[in-house]
Design a protein around this motif. Structure first.
Motif, short mmCIF file in Angstrom:
data_model
loop_
_atom_site.label_atom_id
_atom_site.label_comp_id
_atom_site.label_asym_id
_atom_site.label_seq_id
_atom_site.Cartn_x
_atom_site.Cartn_y
_atom_site.Cartn_z
N HIS A 1 -4.48 11.34 -5.44
CA HIS A 1 -3.21 10.77 -5.97
C HIS A 1 -3.16 10.40 -7.59
O HIS A 1 -4.61 10.11 -7.88
CB HIS A 1 -2.84 9.61 -5.29
CG HIS A 1 -1.94 10.15 -3.81
ND1 HIS A 1 -0.83 10.84 -3.78
CD2 HIS A 1 -2.33 9.97 -2.70
CE1 HIS A 1 -0.37 11.08 -2.58
NE2 HIS A 1 -1.37 10.29 -1.69
N ALA A 2 -2.34 10.46 -7.99
CA ALA A 2 -2.24 10.36 -9.77
C ALA A 2 -2.35 8.72 -10.14
O ALA A 2 -3.15 8.28 -10.79
CB ALA A 2 -1.15 10.90 -10.38
N HIS A 3 -1.55 7.89 -9.58
CA HIS A 3 -1.49 6.51 -9.84
C HIS A 3 -1.28 5.76 -8.73
O HIS A 3 -0.96 6.07 -7.64
CB HIS A 3 -0.06 6.55 -10.67
CG HIS A 3 0.14 7.37 -11.78
ND1 HIS A 3 1.06 8.17 -11.77
CD2 HIS A 3 -0.51 7.29 -13.03
CE1 HIS A 3 0.94 9.07 -12.90
NE2 HIS A 3 0.03 8.28 -13.67
N PRO A 4 -1.95 4.52 -8.75
CA PRO A 4 -1.64 3.36 -7.73
C PRO A 4 -0.08 3.42 -7.47
O PRO A 4 0.83 3.30 -8.45
CB PRO A 4 -1.98 2.01 -8.45
CG PRO A 4 -2.93 2.26 -9.41
CD PRO A 4 -2.29 3.78 -9.99
N ASP A 5 0.34 3.50 -6.25
CA ASP A 5 1.78 3.67 -5.80
C ASP A 5 1.94 4.96 -5.34
O ASP A 5 2.82 5.20 -4.35
CB ASP A 5 3.17 3.30 -6.77
CG ASP A 5 3.36 4.17 -7.84
OD1 ASP A 5 2.66 5.04 -7.88
OD2 ASP A 5 4.27 3.62 -8.32
N ASP A 6 1.52 6.13 -5.99
CA ASP A 6 1.76 7.51 -5.39
C ASP A 6 1.16 7.48 -3.86
O ASP A 6 1.61 8.18 -3.08
CB ASP A 6 1.05 8.48 -6.17
CG ASP A 6 1.69 8.67 -7.36
OD1 ASP A 6 3.01 8.78 -7.64
OD2 ASP A 6 1.05 8.81 -8.54
N GLU A 7 0.05 6.92 -3.49
CA GLU A 7 -0.43 6.78 -1.99
C GLU A 7 0.45 6.26 -1.21
O GLU A 7 0.79 6.63 -0.22
CB GLU A 7 -1.89 6.16 -2.12
CG GLU A 7 -1.63 4.70 -1.83
CD GLU A 7 -1.24 3.95 -2.96
OE1 GLU A 7 -1.17 4.40 -4.13
OE2 GLU A 7 -0.89 2.83 -2.84
N ASP B 1 -0.28 13.17 -15.48
CA ASP B 1 -1.50 12.98 -14.52
C ASP B 1 -0.99 13.54 -13.28
O ASP B 1 -1.92 13.99 -12.42
CB ASP B 1 -1.25 11.44 -14.35
CG ASP B 1 -1.75 10.69 -15.34
OD1 ASP B 1 -2.74 11.14 -16.03
OD2 ASP B 1 -1.35 9.44 -15.70
N HIS B 2 0.25 13.93 -12.82
CA HIS B 2 0.28 14.64 -11.71
C HIS B 2 0.12 16.06 -11.82
O HIS B 2 -0.30 16.76 -10.91
CB HIS B 2 1.88 14.45 -11.33
CG HIS B 2 2.20 13.15 -10.71
ND1 HIS B 2 2.74 12.99 -9.59
CD2 HIS B 2 2.15 11.84 -11.36
CE1 HIS B 2 2.88 11.71 -9.21
NE2 HIS B 2 2.71 11.04 -10.14
N ILE B 3 0.46 16.62 -13.00
CA ILE B 3 -0.03 17.99 -13.26
C ILE B 3 -1.48 18.28 -13.06
O ILE B 3 -2.04 19.11 -12.60
CB ILE B 3 0.50 18.39 -14.68
CG1 ILE B 3 2.03 18.54 -14.60
CG2 ILE B 3 -0.10 19.63 -14.83
CD1 ILE B 3 2.74 18.72 -16.25
ZN LIG Z 1 2.50 9.00 -10.22
#
Ligand SMILES: [Zn+2]
Length: 318
Positions: A28-34, A159-161
Motif C-alpha cells: 500500500h502507498a500510505h497509512p490508511d490505504d491498508e 505514490d499509488h502509481i
Molecule cells: Zn493513498
C-alpha cells in the motif's frame, strides 16, 4: 521492522503444497490505504491463521488532515509520528502479522513542493524501491501479493502509481537468483492480484446512500466522468460480511484521515452486509493452476495453493 504477531495469528497455520505457511502480502502507498482497500479480506485470512504482511511505502506526511477534531497544531507538527501510531492501531484492528515500511517520504500530488523532494517515493530510483520490496518478499515468502492496478487516469496520486510500478518487477525478480543477489534467498510468489472498486460495487453503495437520503461520498467519483468500467476484471470476490467491523475499526484508527461523523462512515455495516458484502480483486498474475477457469468467479486468493489437508478442513468447516 516487523511487528510481533497479533492475537489473531492462529497457532494452526494453513500451508501450501510444499509445507510452507500460507502468507498474504499487501503493498500500500500510505497509512490508511491498508484500511480502505481489502482490509476485510486480510482480517478474514488472518483469522484463518494465514500470515498477513503489510508493506507501507510512505509515511503519508503530505496527507491533508480530514477530520476537523484532529486538526490541531500539535498534530500538524508531528504528523509523521501521529500517522505511524494510527497505522499501528489500524493493523492491530485488522490483524496483520507484520508491518514493513518501505521507508520513503510521501510524494504529494503533482506540482506541490513535496512532490519535488528527491527522497520521496516517486522520485527515488525505481530499482532501489524494487529491491527493497524484493528483500521483504524474500524474507516473508508470500504465495499471494495484493497491489494496485494501473489506474492513473482515475486516481493520479504518484505514490499509488509507484506502488503499481514496483510490484510487478518485484514479483518477477524475487524468485530470480540473478536479480538483487544481496537481497536474500530467492522466493517466487505464485499469484498477484489488484485490489480495487468495480463499478457495480460503487453504484450499489452509492444508490444505498441516496435511498437513505444521505450525501453519497461516491457522487464525485461519477461526476469526474472517468470512473473505470472494468467490472469484468474483478473475478475474485471475498465475502467479508463478518469482518466489516474490523474494517470500520481500522478506518477509525486513522483519526487524522477519517472523520467519524463524515459521510464515509454513515452506511451501517449491517446494511453493507446485505447489499454488498464482498471485497473484489482482479487476478493479474498466476503461476499456478487455480482449478478455476479464466474469467470465472473465484472466492479464495489462495485457490490452487492450499495443501490438500487444509482444503479438507475448509470444506468440513473447521
Ligand atoms: Zn493513498
Amino acid at each position: 521492522m516487523a511487528a510481533p504477531p497479533t492475537d489473531h495469528y492462529a497457532e494452526d497455520h494453513p500451508q501450501d503444497d510444499a509445507g510452507n505457511p500460507l502468507c498474504l502480502l499487501a503493498v500500500h502507498a500510505h497509512p490508511d490505504d491498508e484500511a480502505s482497500k481489502g482490509s476485510g479480506t486480510v482480517a478474514k485470512y488472518a483469522d484463518e491463521g494465514v500470515r498477513s504482511v503489510l508493506v507501507c511505502c510512505t509515511g503519508g506526511e503530505a496527507g491533508d488532515i480530514l477530520n476537523p477534531a484532529a486538526d490541531t497544531p500539535d498534530v500538524r507538527a508531528n504528523l509523521h509520528d501521529v500517522r505511524m501510531a494510527e497505522l499501528q492501531a489500524s493493523i492491530d484492528a485488522i490483524g496483520y502479522s507484520a508491518l514493513h515500511l518501505l521507508g520513503y517520504h510521501d510524494s504529494g500530488m503533482p506540482d506541490t513542493d513535496v512532490n519535488a523532494r528527491p527522497d520521496n517515493f516517486a522520485n527515488a530510483p525505481l530499482d532501489e524501491a524494487v529491491e527493497r520490496l524484493v528483500k521483504i518478499i524474500r524474507a516473508e515468502r508470500p504465495q499471494v501479493i495484493v497491489t494496485y492496478a494501473e489506474d492513473r487516469e482515475f486516481y493520479p496520486h504518484p505514490d499509488h502509481i509507484r506502488v503499481h510500478e514496483i510490484s510487478l518487477p518485484a514479483f518477477d525478480a524475487a524468485g530470480d537468483p540473478d536479480r538483487f543477489p544481496d537481497a536474500g534467498e530467492p522466493w517466487q510468489p505464485s499469484k498477484l492480484y489488484y485490489t480495487g472498486w468495480s463499478r457495480r460495487r460503487v453504484l450499489t453503495l452509492h444508490e444505498e446512500f441516496e435511498r437513505r437520503g444521505e450525501e453519497s461520498p461516491y457522487a464525485r467519483w461519477f461526476e469526474r466522468g472517468n470512473f473505470p468500467d472494468h467490472d469484468d476484471r474483478f473475478t475474485t470476490m471475498i465475502d467479508v460480511g463478518e469482518y466489516l467491523h474490523r474494517r470500520r475499526a481500522a478506518l477509525l484508527a486513522h483519526r487524522t484521515q477519517v472523520d467519524p461523523e463524515g459521510f464515509w462512515m454513515r452506511l451501517p455495516d449491517d446494511r453493507v452486509r446485505e447489499i454488498f458484502p464482498w471485497e473484489e480483486f482482479a487476478p493479474a498474475r498466476s503461476l499456478v493452476d487455480t482449478g478455476v477457469p479464466q474469467g470465472e468467479p473465484e472466492d479464495d486468493l489462495f485457490a490452487g495453493l492450499r495443501a490438500p489437508a487444509d482444503l479438507h478442513k475448509i470444506r468440513a468447516g473447521h
